[in-house]
Design a protein around this motif. Structure first.
Motif, mmCIF file in Angstrom:
data_model
loop_
_atom_site.group_PDB
_atom_site.id
_atom_site.type_symbol
_atom_site.label_atom_id
_atom_site.label_comp_id
_atom_site.label_asym_id
_atom_site.label_seq_id
_atom_site.Cartn_x
_atom_site.Cartn_y
_atom_site.Cartn_z
ATOM 1 N N VAL A 96 0.851 -1.183 0.000
ATOM 2 C CA VAL A 96 0.000 0.000 0.000
ATOM 3 C C VAL A 96 0.886 1.233 0.000
ATOM 4 N N HIS A 97 0.390 2.299 -0.632
ATOM 5 C CA HIS A 97 1.145 3.561 -0.708
ATOM 6 C C HIS A 97 1.353 4.152 0.683
ATOM 7 N N GLN A 98 2.524 4.706 0.912
ATOM 8 C CA GLN A 98 2.851 5.377 2.171
ATOM 9 C C GLN A 98 3.379 6.779 1.862
ATOM 10 N N ARG A 99 3.025 7.739 2.700
ATOM 11 C CA ARG A 99 3.532 9.109 2.565
ATOM 12 C C ARG A 99 3.756 9.666 3.958
ATOM 13 N N LEU A 100 4.913 10.255 4.192
ATOM 14 C CA LEU A 100 5.190 10.786 5.531
ATOM 15 C C LEU A 100 6.282 11.836 5.472
ATOM 16 N N GLU A 101 6.335 12.627 6.552
ATOM 17 C CA GLU A 101 7.449 13.532 6.821
ATOM 18 C C GLU A 101 8.107 13.045 8.091
ATOM 19 N N SER A 102 9.417 12.847 8.065
ATOM 20 C CA SER A 102 10.103 12.293 9.231
ATOM 21 C C SER A 102 11.534 12.804 9.293
ATOM 22 N N GLU A 103 12.039 12.871 10.520
ATOM 23 C CA GLU A 103 13.433 13.252 10.744
ATOM 24 C C GLU A 103 14.256 11.983 10.939
ATOM 25 N N TYR A 104 15.421 11.947 10.306
ATOM 26 C CA TYR A 104 16.307 10.782 10.461
ATOM 27 C C TYR A 104 17.671 11.252 10.936
ATOM 28 N N THR A 105 18.197 10.581 11.968
ATOM 29 C CA THR A 105 19.517 10.911 12.509
ATOM 30 C C THR A 105 20.523 9.886 12.013
ATOM 31 N N PHE A 106 21.577 10.362 11.342
ATOM 32 C CA PHE A 106 22.602 9.495 10.780
ATOM 33 C C PHE A 106 23.606 9.086 11.857
ATOM 34 N N PRO A 107 24.386 8.039 11.574
ATOM 35 C CA PRO A 107 25.366 7.561 12.572
ATOM 36 C C PRO A 107 26.342 8.639 13.037
ATOM 37 N N ASP A 108 26.636 9.657 12.182
ATOM 38 C CA ASP A 108 27.581 10.698 12.605
ATOM 39 C C ASP A 108 26.914 11.783 13.451
ATOM 40 N N GLY A 109 25.620 11.614 13.752
ATOM 41 C CA GLY A 109 24.941 12.566 14.620
ATOM 42 C C GLY A 109 24.155 13.635 13.886
ATOM 43 N N THR A 110 24.381 13.814 12.596
ATOM 44 C CA THR A 110 23.629 14.823 11.849
ATOM 45 C C THR A 110 22.193 14.325 11.621
ATOM 46 N N ALA A 111 21.273 15.270 11.535
ATOM 47 C CA ALA A 111 19.863 14.916 11.371
ATOM 48 C C ALA A 111 19.248 15.783 10.278
ATOM 49 N N ASN A 112 18.395 15.176 9.468
ATOM 50 C CA ASN A 112 17.698 15.885 8.401
ATOM 51 C C ASN A 112 16.237 15.447 8.377
ATOM 52 N N TRP A 113 15.384 16.358 7.880
ATOM 53 C CA TRP A 113 13.965 16.060 7.677
ATOM 54 C C TRP A 113 13.727 15.703 6.205
ATOM 55 N N TYR A 114 12.887 14.713 5.957
ATOM 56 C CA TYR A 114 12.580 14.290 4.592
ATOM 57 C C TYR A 114 11.075 14.097 4.436
ATOM 58 N N GLU A 115 10.600 14.462 3.231
ATOM 59 C CA GLU A 115 9.238 14.118 2.829
ATOM 60 C C GLU A 115 9.341 12.941 1.878
ATOM 61 N N LEU A 116 8.661 11.845 2.196
ATOM 62 C CA LEU A 116 8.814 10.600 1.456
ATOM 63 C C LEU A 116 7.472 10.151 0.871
ATOM 64 N N SER A 117 7.528 9.685 -0.375
ATOM 65 C CA SER A 117 6.379 9.053 -1.023
ATOM 66 C C SER A 117 6.833 7.653 -1.445
ATOM 67 N N ILE A 118 6.155 6.612 -0.935
ATOM 68 C CA ILE A 118 6.605 5.222 -1.103
ATOM 69 C C ILE A 118 5.498 4.429 -1.786
ATOM 70 N N ASP A 119 5.856 3.752 -2.875
ATOM 71 C CA ASP A 119 4.871 2.970 -3.630
ATOM 72 C C ASP A 119 5.424 1.578 -3.919
ATOM 73 N N PRO A 120 4.529 0.568 -3.894
ATOM 74 C CA PRO A 120 4.979 -0.778 -4.247
ATOM 75 C C PRO A 120 5.209 -0.902 -5.763
ATOM 76 N N VAL A 121 6.275 -1.583 -6.155
ATOM 77 C CA VAL A 121 6.571 -1.898 -7.558
ATOM 78 C C VAL A 121 6.952 -3.367 -7.630
ATOM 79 N N PRO A 122 6.968 -3.952 -8.800
ATOM 80 C CA PRO A 122 7.283 -5.394 -8.900
ATOM 81 C C PRO A 122 8.626 -5.750 -8.272
ATOM 82 N N GLU A 123 9.608 -4.858 -8.358
ATOM 83 C CA GLU A 123 10.930 -5.160 -7.803
ATOM 84 C C GLU A 123 10.971 -5.035 -6.278
ATOM 85 N N GLY A 124 10.005 -4.341 -5.684
ATOM 86 C CA GLY A 124 10.001 -4.100 -4.237
ATOM 87 C C GLY A 124 9.229 -2.834 -3.935
#
Length: 616
Positions: A96-124
């Motif tokens: 099922v389609h997913q859409r969200l805004e989320s903050e992700y913290t990388f291993p080096d401590g930096t953090a960024n906000w992303y807007e993501l749109s996720i859809d199923p396709v035959p490959e994944g």
């Protein structure tokens, strides 16, 4: 059966043609995805990166070569605990389609906000990502400006209030409203602002402020005669999102009673202001150098406000006319250099679409070469109007506050947590004789008189602990002389943490000199004073706070004051004034009037003659 070999050959030829077309189409899609501003990636069912464009790799703080063929869990240890991964997993498993805004913290401590749109396709799954970190930071800055905005509303000579659109609870009312309707925050609007209502008002605009999609729509301008005070108001209503996410109606109601009385023949009218909220959209384009043909994507047509059915983008001169007159030469020159010299460009320009809407767009062009020859120019166009508006509003706000600070009559300075100057206004230069740049980066301690330094250091640390302070201090000038300041200092917060202090200093040198003159005069008179004068001298010279009492008596010999008036006239704390007045009453030096409302204080009759002979 002789026709079968020929038929088989035709079928093979058809298959080969379709395969080539498929490969060509796939190559075009990959090339398009490689050059968009949005991150694009395909992740397999085993979480292996199958495709990643450069933008997506940058979002992941990697390069695409490192990612492709490796798993997400391998490249980002612990990612399975993140909100982003949970959305990936749900799309992967539930398709099922997913859409969200989320903050992700990388291993080096930096953090960024992303807007993501996720859809199923035959490959994944196929993921589109947009870095919205700057937008999120701008939102935080706007929240910080919310308090300042309330202060502005309290200065408006109109009723301004906000109500919860579901419960009708009054969430905010400005000073004008409180003066006319009382303290009604937390109460129901139709029970307090109007009279004789048994439920929500029939003329309530709530329904008009919400569009079919459930989101805020246009501003509603209307006029009404208030049922409580019978005065006419012009109201401007709009639905907005409150900081906690609730939908609220904010109304600015201006008293137009006098205007209505002179316009009795006019009917009530409602003015609808259409305001379109633009979302950032991305369009693509391509120019074939060999054929001079221009191709637009659907989004590019939309940004221009035209349709592919009635507009041909191959008229370059006509395309350029969408840009503002002052920017047309810029885009024309950039495009020509791209075509003639292969020079890339990245510009932010003013734009007016076919609907006469003034926009800001970011347009980028890149050149492509094959075998050393320039073959095409391709790029993108993005509507960045909302971002530019936020940036301009923040710059305007900062300029207004900087002007106020720079031309304040008080000295204003900011220290970091180490006590180093981060900012001083022009008033500091006028008092100290030193240029503002001289202070920056230096500790405050060399500028403080040695005898006051321990006290000021202690006050600085208390302020860093979140306690506002007021104190008097002797400060050195460039010529070696000193002047006295009355300082109010407070902590500066950022994201709930104290990051420094801000101080406001007022010159009280003349007041201090006056106090010293009083002190010296009383010292000389004490030797030859009678008992009553000695009591006065003792209260003024021999006790803590005597200087302040002398100033109080000096003002009361001129006229009567109440405690609030004295506090304002002497620029002193109200509680301190009250304390000194109680001491003087107890000792019979002053009396208080019988009128409890005014609360005026007078010099006692038996003391007046003694005060006449004293230089205070």
């Amino acid at each position: 059966m002789k026709w079968q070999p020929r038929r088989i050959a035709e079928l093979e030829k058809s298959k080969t043609k379709r395969r080539r077309e498929h490969i060509k189409a796939e190559t075009y899609v990959r090339r398009t995805l490689d050059n968009v501003f949005i991150g694009c990636m395909i992740i397999g069912f085993d979480w292996t990166y199958l495709y990643v464009n450069d933008v997506a790799a940058q979002h992941g703080h990697q390069n695409r070569e490192n990612l492709i063929g490796r798993t997400m869990l391998e490249m980002y240890p612990g990612v399975e605990k993140s909100t982003i991964f949970e959305a990936y997993r749900r799309c992967m498993e539930e398709r099922v389609h997913q859409r969200l805004e989320s903050e992700y913290t990388f291993p080096d401590g930096t953090a960024n906000w992303y807007e993501l749109s996720i859809d199923p396709v035959p490959e994944g799954i196929f993921v589109l990502s947009l870095d919205i970190t700057e937008r999120k930071r701008a939102e935080e800055d706007l929240k910080a400006a919310h308090k300042r905005f309330e202060d502005v509303l309290n200065s408006v000579d109109s009723l301004v209030y906000a109500i919860d659109m579901k419960t009708y609870e009054v969430l905010f009312i400005n000073k004008f409203g409180r003066d006319n309707w009382g303290e009604i925050e937390g109460k129901i609007c139709w029970q307090t602002l109007q009279k004789g209502q048994s439920g929500p008002c029939e003329f309530c605009t709530n329904k008009k402020l919400i569009g079919p999609d459930g989101k805020p729509s246009e501003t509603v301008v209307w006029e009404i005669q208030n049922t409580s005070n019978k005065r006419w108001y012009e109201c401007r209503d709009r639905a907005i999102y409150w900081p906690d996410g609730r939908l609220v109606r904010i109304e600015i109601a201006t008293d137009i009673t006098e205007r209505k009385r002179s316009e009795e023949a006019l009917k009530k009218s409602e003015i609808l202001l259409n305001e379109t909220q633009h979302l950032a959209n991305l369009g693509g384009w391509e120019y074939d150098v060999n054929t001079s043909k221009i191709t637009w994507t659907e989004e590019t047509y939309r940004i221009h406000g035209v349709s592919p059915l009635n507009y041909d983008p191959n008229d370059l001169r006509r395309d350029i006319e969408f840009y503002a007159p002052m920017d047309r030469l810029t885009i024309e020159t950039a495009f020509r250099r791209a075509v003639e010299e292969g020079k890339s460009y990245d510009l932010e320009l003013r734009f007016r679409n076919a609907h006469s809407e003034n926009l800001w767009v970011r347009t980028i062009g890149k050149a492509e070469r094959k075998n050393g020859r320039l073959t095409r120019i391709f790029g993108n166009i993005m509507d960045i109007t909302e971002r530019r508006q936020i940036e301009e509003a923040l710059m305007d706000s900062e300029e207004r506050y900087r002007t106020i600070i720079e031309f304040s009559n008080d000295m204003i300075w900011i220290l970091d947590t180490d006590g180093r100057y981060q900012f001083v206004n022009k008033r500091c230069e006028e008092f100290s004789g030193l240029k503002p740049d001289y202070f920056l980066g230096k500790s405050f301690t060399p500028f403080i008189d040695k005898k006051d330094l321990p006290k000021v250091i202690d006050i600085f640390h208390k302020t860093l602990n979140g306690e506002p302070q007021q104190y008097e201090v002797s400060v050195k000038k460039e010529d070696g002389s000193n002047f006295f300041l009355l300082v109010n200092t407070a902590p500066i917060y950022s994201k709930g943490k104290v990051v420094g202090t801000v101080s406001f200093g007022r010159d009280i040198t003349e007041r201090k000199k006056s106090e010293e003159q009083i002190k010296e005069s009383l010292r000389q008179k004490l030797k030859k004073s009678n008992r009553q004068k000695k009591l006065l001298c003792y209260l003024i010279e021999g006790t803590r706070g005597g200087k302040s009492r002398a100033l109080i008596l000096r003002h009361l010999t001129e006229k009567s004051y109440n405690a609030h008036q004295l506090a304002k006239a002497l620029n002193m704390d109200y509680k301190t004034i009250r304390h000194h007045l109680k001491v003087l009453i107890k000792k019979g030096i002053i009396t208080k009037g019988q009128d409890e409302y005014s609360g005026l204080y007078f010099i006692a009759k038996n003391i007046e003659s003694d005060l006449d002979g004293m230089d205070i």
